[in-house]
Structures are given as C-alpha cells and as structure tokens.
Design a protein around this motif. Structure first.
Motif, PDB file in Angstrom:
ATOM      1  N   ASN A 119       0.849  -1.232   0.127  1.00  0.00           N
ATOM      2  CA  ASN A 119       0.192   0.134   0.036  1.00  0.00           C
ATOM      3  C   ASN A 119       0.954   1.249  -0.044  1.00  0.00           C
ATOM      4  N   PHE A 120       2.004   1.233   0.722  1.00  0.00           N
ATOM      5  CA  PHE A 120       2.949   2.186   0.830  1.00  0.00           C
ATOM      6  C   PHE A 120       3.501   2.698  -0.579  1.00  0.00           C
ATOM      7  N   THR A 121       3.893   1.446  -1.181  1.00  0.00           N
ATOM      8  CA  THR A 121       4.445   1.824  -2.450  1.00  0.00           C
ATOM      9  C   THR A 121       3.765   2.268  -3.327  1.00  0.00           C
ATOM     10  N   LEU A 122       2.415   1.598  -3.559  1.00  0.00           N
ATOM     11  CA  LEU A 122       1.411   2.383  -4.564  1.00  0.00           C
ATOM     12  C   LEU A 122       1.063   3.617  -4.179  1.00  0.00           C
ATOM     13  N   THR A 123       0.821   4.200  -3.024  1.00  0.00           N
ATOM     14  CA  THR A 123       0.426   5.433  -2.611  1.00  0.00           C
ATOM     15  C   THR A 123       1.579   6.253  -2.752  1.00  0.00           C
ATOM     16  N   ALA A 124       2.743   6.076  -2.219  1.00  0.00           N
ATOM     17  CA  ALA A 124       3.963   7.179  -2.199  1.00  0.00           C
ATOM     18  C   ALA A 124       4.801   7.138  -3.388  1.00  0.00           C
ATOM     19  N   PHE A 125       4.626   6.160  -4.032  1.00  0.00           N
ATOM     20  CA  PHE A 125       5.655   6.113  -5.420  1.00  0.00           C
ATOM     21  C   PHE A 125       4.751   6.086  -6.675  1.00  0.00           C
ATOM     22  N   THR A 126       3.872   4.958  -7.004  1.00  0.00           N
ATOM     23  CA  THR A 126       3.355   4.732  -8.100  1.00  0.00           C
ATOM     24  C   THR A 126       2.248   5.841  -8.442  1.00  0.00           C
ATOM     25  N   GLU A 127       1.647   6.728  -7.593  1.00  0.00           N
ATOM     26  CA  GLU A 127       0.580   7.553  -7.807  1.00  0.00           C
ATOM     27  C   GLU A 127       1.026   8.891  -8.275  1.00  0.00           C
ATOM     28  N   ARG A 128       2.352   8.859  -8.220  1.00  0.00           N
ATOM     29  CA  ARG A 128       3.043  10.268  -8.408  1.00  0.00           C
ATOM     30  C   ARG A 128       3.425  10.343  -9.934  1.00  0.00           C
ATOM     31  N   ASP A 129       3.106  11.519 -10.601  1.00  0.00           N
ATOM     32  CA  ASP A 129       3.322  11.642 -12.160  1.00  0.00           C
ATOM     33  C   ASP A 129       4.963  11.459 -12.480  1.00  0.00           C
TER      34      ASP A 129
END
Length: 155
Positions: A119-129
């Motif tokens: 959940n952290f990697t999805l939110t903190a990294f992959t959701e960033r343009d």
C-alpha cells in the motif's frame, strides 16, 4: 582541517555519542577542556551534525524494511527537489539517497508488514506523475557500520 586527535574523538563519538566529556578526553589522552573545545569546534564547523538514538525497529512496529529504487520520468531541479521533499515527509522513509545511474533515488523504508509495504509503495510512489519506475528489494538484515571510512593522511 581535522587532525588525528579530531579523528579519534569522532571515532569514539560515532560508536557511543553518550560518552561523557571526561571519558572522551581520557580515552583520547587529552585534557577534558581540550576535548570539549575540539568537539565544540567540530559542531561549529559542521563536522558533527548531531546525535541520534538507535531504535529497535520491532519496538516501534517496523516488521519489514526495504530499499525502493525510484526512476523519475523527467529530470528538472523542481521535480527532483519536490520528490525529495515528498520522501522526507513520509514517516515510513528511514533514509533516502539521490543517486547517479539508472535510478534516481534509493529509499530505505520501514513498514509493519508486506501489506503495508504494498500500500505504501502504491501510494507514495506509483501515484506520483514524476515516477516512471520503481523496484523494491526486501532487507533481511541491517547493521550500521560505526567505523569512519577514512583516516587522516589516507586520502
């Protein structure tokens, strides 16, 4: 310029920053007033940047650590600085390194478990343009080296 006495003080402080000035001076073989003045000078000269407490990860709920390699889609000072600030604002980020090579950042993270990591990697990294790619590596064991990498005259 640091001399051998300064390096000796730094080595001792790196291993145990809680040493009293009296003990520090005795171990290096100098007067307590000399040790105090040298340590104060190294603070003023920004050789010593501060002190910290080493905390057992499990004691604060960190059951899993990982290194996340991050590659940015584009490079500009604004994007790099903004992403760096984003990382430093995340409590799961234990350390971050802006690096050269195929990846732009290595991020040391501490999380509860594998679900938290996902959940952290999805939110903190992959959701960033600005993020183009991430790769996560689990850390099985971590130890900090307390030795100094160089000695006076070794450069």
């Amino acid at each position: 310029m640091l001399d051998r006495t300064d390096y000796a003080l730094l080595r001792l402080l790196r291993k145990n920053a809680r040493l009293s000035n009296k003990d520090l001076a005795a171990r290096v073989g100098i007067a307590p007033s000399t040790a105090l003045e040298r340590v104060r000078r190294m603070h003023a000269d920004k050789v010593l940047l501060g002190y910290h407490a080493e905390i057992a990860p499990a004691a604060i709920g960190v059951g899993l650590q990982a290194m996340v390699s991050v590659r940015l889609a584009r490079h500009s000072r604004t994007l790099v600085d903004g992403f760096h600030a984003h990382l430093l604002a995340l409590p799961e980020v234990l350390a971050c390194y802006h690096v050269a090579g195929a990846d732009d950042f290595l991020v040391h993270v501490g999380v509860r478990d594998s679900d938290h990591l996902r959940n952290f990697t999805l939110t903190a990294f992959t959701e960033r343009d600005e993020v183009a790619h991430i790769e996560t590596r689990l850390i099985f064991e971590y130890q900090r080296n307390v030795e100094l990498p160089l000695r006076p005259g070794a450069e």
